[in-house]
Design an enzyme around this catalytic site. Structure first.
Site, PDB file in Angstrom:
ATOM      1  N   LYS A 165       0.851  -1.188   0.000  1.00  0.00           N
ATOM      2  CA  LYS A 165       0.000   0.000   0.000  1.00  0.00           C
ATOM      3  C   LYS A 165       0.887   1.239   0.000  1.00  0.00           C
ATOM      4  O   LYS A 165       1.805   1.351   0.819  1.00  0.00           O
ATOM      5  CB  LYS A 165      -0.917  -0.016   1.222  1.00  0.00           C
ATOM      6  CG  LYS A 165      -2.036   1.009   1.167  1.00  0.00           C
ATOM      7  CD  LYS A 165      -3.068   0.789   2.266  1.00  0.00           C
ATOM      8  CE  LYS A 165      -4.206   1.778   2.141  1.00  0.00           C
ATOM      9  NZ  LYS A 165      -5.259   1.571   3.158  1.00  0.00           N
ATOM     10  N   GLU A 220     -19.139  -3.441  10.612  1.00  0.00           N
ATOM     11  CA  GLU A 220     -19.959  -2.612  11.494  1.00  0.00           C
ATOM     12  C   GLU A 220     -20.995  -3.419  12.257  1.00  0.00           C
ATOM     13  O   GLU A 220     -21.298  -3.105  13.416  1.00  0.00           O
ATOM     14  CB  GLU A 220     -20.651  -1.508  10.673  1.00  0.00           C
ATOM     15  CG  GLU A 220     -19.730  -0.481  10.066  1.00  0.00           C
ATOM     16  CD  GLU A 220     -19.112  -0.910   8.744  1.00  0.00           C
ATOM     17  OE1 GLU A 220     -18.300  -0.140   8.203  1.00  0.00           O
ATOM     18  OE2 GLU A 220     -19.451  -2.013   8.255  1.00  0.00           O
ATOM     19  N   ARG A 228     -25.202   0.125   8.021  1.00  0.00           N
ATOM     20  CA  ARG A 228     -24.874  -1.278   7.817  1.00  0.00           C
ATOM     21  C   ARG A 228     -25.126  -2.111   9.065  1.00  0.00           C
ATOM     22  O   ARG A 228     -25.153  -3.340   9.005  1.00  0.00           O
ATOM     23  CB  ARG A 228     -23.416  -1.398   7.386  1.00  0.00           C
ATOM     24  CG  ARG A 228     -23.123  -0.693   6.075  1.00  0.00           C
ATOM     25  CD  ARG A 228     -21.645  -0.495   5.836  1.00  0.00           C
ATOM     26  NE  ARG A 228     -20.923  -1.727   5.660  1.00  0.00           N
ATOM     27  CZ  ARG A 228     -20.831  -2.391   4.503  1.00  0.00           C
ATOM     28  NH1 ARG A 228     -21.449  -1.932   3.434  1.00  0.00           N
ATOM     29  NH2 ARG A 228     -20.143  -3.499   4.428  1.00  0.00           N
TER      30      ARG A 228
END
Length: 682
Positions: free
Chosen positions: A304, A409, A437
């Site tokens: 990343k 979540e 969510r």
């Protein structure tokens, strides 16, 4: 000798990749990285995720033909490279701005984007749906659903990244994909990161799986051997020997490297991990994988922030930075100077971020950390967003009392429910758009049980450049229907501090607090505010005269739009009107006593909120007024219109919605003019 013409052009198309040599593609990869870095430095945006998928995205576009095949994204913030490869370089200078390139896949922007994607966990399931739909369209199945022919036609690939594979919906999608009897490719972009450092057992598993050079060598020798055998190449419409060996002997080959991959149990042929920055090897692997008519999971290891030292060293900080610049650090000068290319190459520079003022997120972090210092029973929870929600700062002060669940979540909400049942006081910090969510968990495990889970929703209302996928406009309408729930909003930093104190002390039910992605006022109008009292509004600007001690009109604002309303009141007073402004503070319960006082005396009420009109704060006021038998004709509501808002500044989005000071003042003047006209008529 003149510099060669750039390969990254406004009309670049994936077909151009198939005419390039691998060295040319590597040059293009560097041009793409430099273009993304330069633009994010100027405007902000998702930097580290996109730098990590340059070669992987290029290889996918070279091997597959996504004019016909299907490419879907999970956590769509890794789509910049895809957009530059599909002719959108001209839109890059206005990244995440009106009329420019959206920061997420956007079908309205280009037919190359299939879904608008901004939430984690969606990619695999939607890809399964497209695979099934394409097979039906191609006549693969009969009316009874039975398979009538080998799958053919469109290939499907889904790129999953930033640890969203741990999301529950991703695992449900993998479970369904494993039942397909056709080509289906899941590319697991394993960069060792989520948005922050990944959490949980799956993250630990991936962290111990390394790229194997031996695996690559075995694959190449096996392919060379098979190519020399009769039947090594597949006949039209039939699997070749190499595919048959993949299907029959994949376990043997992988056993030479390590024990079987965990996702084999989902019915996938699991390959890798492979080096996600080795273009030639990626292309070779994908060309083989493309021919396999069964579900395949290709595990790819990437870095990343690849190619930008600062992002590689701190991928969390550079996940989605604001605008920044590189300044020279040599020479002992105290005056920042832009770094030269040679200084960048020698690492003789540092990053300097644009200063935007203190954010609500920072104010929340400080206030929560102070509450935790005063109350040892408080624990904070985030779902993979410790920096975005401010909990990274809280963790520095209370490292043992901040829990990051990863991108899940629903689990985070149930975790909070379990802790609340055990006597802990959990605060769940989450973006408004992501709180949706976990609605079922807030319904079943929190509200139904009468548990005091405290939900703090950042990014409420318009969010600016992230656009429609991240606007938080449904939290009030969703959670207001939960029995016993209390809904609050903070208008500035002192009110945010007071709201958190109220929530910490309330153990009777769930509480939901909203605040925006914005800066707090440097000098709030009220440095100290009265404590929050359940269902009571706060008068922040009384009428200066009025008739019989009453204001001509009362403005009830929910949340930070109190500041826009304050400016609107100045305009009304310039026109000789005597308004009053209330910070509503609560959308549930609303201040019924105040409504009786105002509407019962014939005072018009204008409600203002940066939330959807349907089911929002204004709707709660109308319902309460109706229940009390008050005149609801005196109520007018201003809220976010029922329309998707694209990337722009938050102020511009509020203006387009009619929630800027001028529009609020105009709406109030219209109500007063109507009132005057009706009085004359009567």
């Amino acid at each position: 000798m003149p510099d060669p013409a750039p390969l990254l052009t406004p009309d670049l198309a994936p077909a151009d990749l198939r005419r390039m040599t691998v060295p040319q593609m590597e040059t293009l990869a560097e041009e793409i990285r430099q273009a993304i870095i330069a633009q994010v430095m100027a405007s902000g945006g998702h930097l580290a995720p996109n730098l990590g998928v340059v070669e992987l995205t290029m290889a996918l576009h070279r091997v597959f033909d996504f004019r016909h095949d299907r490419l879907l994204f999970d956590v769509g913030h890794q789509c910049y490279v895809h957009k530059l490869l599909t002719g959108r370089l001209g839109m890059l200078p206005k990244l995440r701005q009106k009329g420019g390139m959206a920061g997420f896949p956007e079908p309205g922007e280009s037919p190359w984007d299939l879904f608008a994607v901004g939430h984690a966990g969606t990619g695999i399931s939607t890809a399964v749906g497209m695979a099934v739909g394409d097979d039906f369209e191609a006549g693969v199945r009969g009316r009874d659903g039975a398979e009538t022919a080998e799958p053919h036609g469109r290939k499907v690939a889904v790129l999953v990244g930033d640890a969203s594979i741990v999301n529950g919906v991703s695992l449900e999608g993998l479970n369904a994909a494993g039942t397909l009897k056709r080509q289906f490719l899941t590319v697991l972009n394993d960069n060792g990161m989520s948005i922050a450092h990944p959490q949980g057992a799956l993250a630990n598993y991936f962290d111990h799986v390394r790229v194997s050079r031996r695996y690559r060598g075995i694959k190449r020798r096996a392919k060379g051997f098979i190519d020399r055998l009769p039947g090594g190449e597949p006949a039209p419409g039939k699997p070749g020997l190499i595919e048959d060996l993949y299907q029959r002997g994949s376990d043997v080959m992988k056993a030479l490297v390590r024990r079987g991959h965990m996702f084999e149990h989902f019915g996938h042929l699991c390959l890798g991990p492979v080096d996600g920055h080795d273009l030639s090897w990626l292309i070779e692997v994908l060309e083989e994988v493309r021919l396999i008519n069964r579900p395949v999971l290709l595990h790819v290891k990437t870095t990343k922030g690849k190619g930008f030292r600062e992002a590689e060293g701190d991928a969390t900080r550079f996940h989605s930075p604001a605008a920044f610049r590189l300044v020279a650090v040599e020479g002992g000068s105290d005056i920042p100077r832009p770094a030269t290319p040679s200084q960048v190459a020698m690492n003789a520079c540092r990053v300097e971020h644009a200063k935007k003022g203190r954010s609500f997120t920072a104010a929340f972090a400080d206030a929560l950390a102070d509450r935790m210092a005063a109350d040892p029973s408080i624990v904070a929870v985030t779902a993979a967003m410790p920096d975005g929600t401010g909990l990274a700062e809280v963790a520095r002060r209370h490292p043992q009392r901040v829990i990051d669940t990863g991108i899940c979540e629903s689990h985070a909400a149930d975790l909070c429910a379990g802790m609340a049942k055990s006597g802990v006081r959990p605060f769940f910090a989450v973006y408004s758009t992501f709180s949706q969510r976990a609605f079922d968990q807030f319904f079943q495990e929190v509200s139904l049980q009468g548990l005091a889970v405290r939900v703090c929703m950042d990014r409420a209302g318009y969010v600016g450049g992230d656009g429609a996928v991240h606007h938080g406009f449904l939290d009030v309408s969703l959670f207001r229907g939960l029995p016993g729930a209390v809904l609050l909003a903070a208008s500035d930093e002192p009110n945010l501090v007071a709201a958190l104190r109220f929530m910490a002390d309330r153990d009777e039910s769930a509480t939901f607090l909203r605040y925006p992605r914005d800066t707090v006022a440097e000098q709030p109008a009220q440095a100290s505010v009265p404590p929050f009292v359940l269902g009571r509004a706060n008068l922040v600007s009384p009428a200066r005269g009025g008739h019989a001690g009453r204001p001509e009109i009362a403005v009830l604002a929910y949340g930070t739009v109190v500041q826009q309303c304050r400016s609107a009141l100045a305009v009304l007073r310039e026109h000789g009107h005597e308004p009053a402004l209330y910070d509503a503070r609560f959308a549930k319960p609303v201040d019924v006593d105040l409504l009786r006082e105002l509407l019962g005396s014939g005072v018009p009420v204008l409600t203002v909120e940066d939330h959807a009109l349907a089911g929002g704060f204004g709707a709660a006021v109308l319902e309460a007024a109706h229940a009390e038998g008050l005149d609801t004709r005196l109520v007018k509501r201003l809220a976010m219109p029922e329309a998707w808002a694209g990337p722009d500044s938050r102020d511009a989005q509020l203006g387009d919605a009619g929630l800027d000071p001028a529009s609020i003042a105009e709406a109030a003047r219209g109500m007063l003019a109507k009132r005057t006209h009706e009085s004359v008529q009567s």
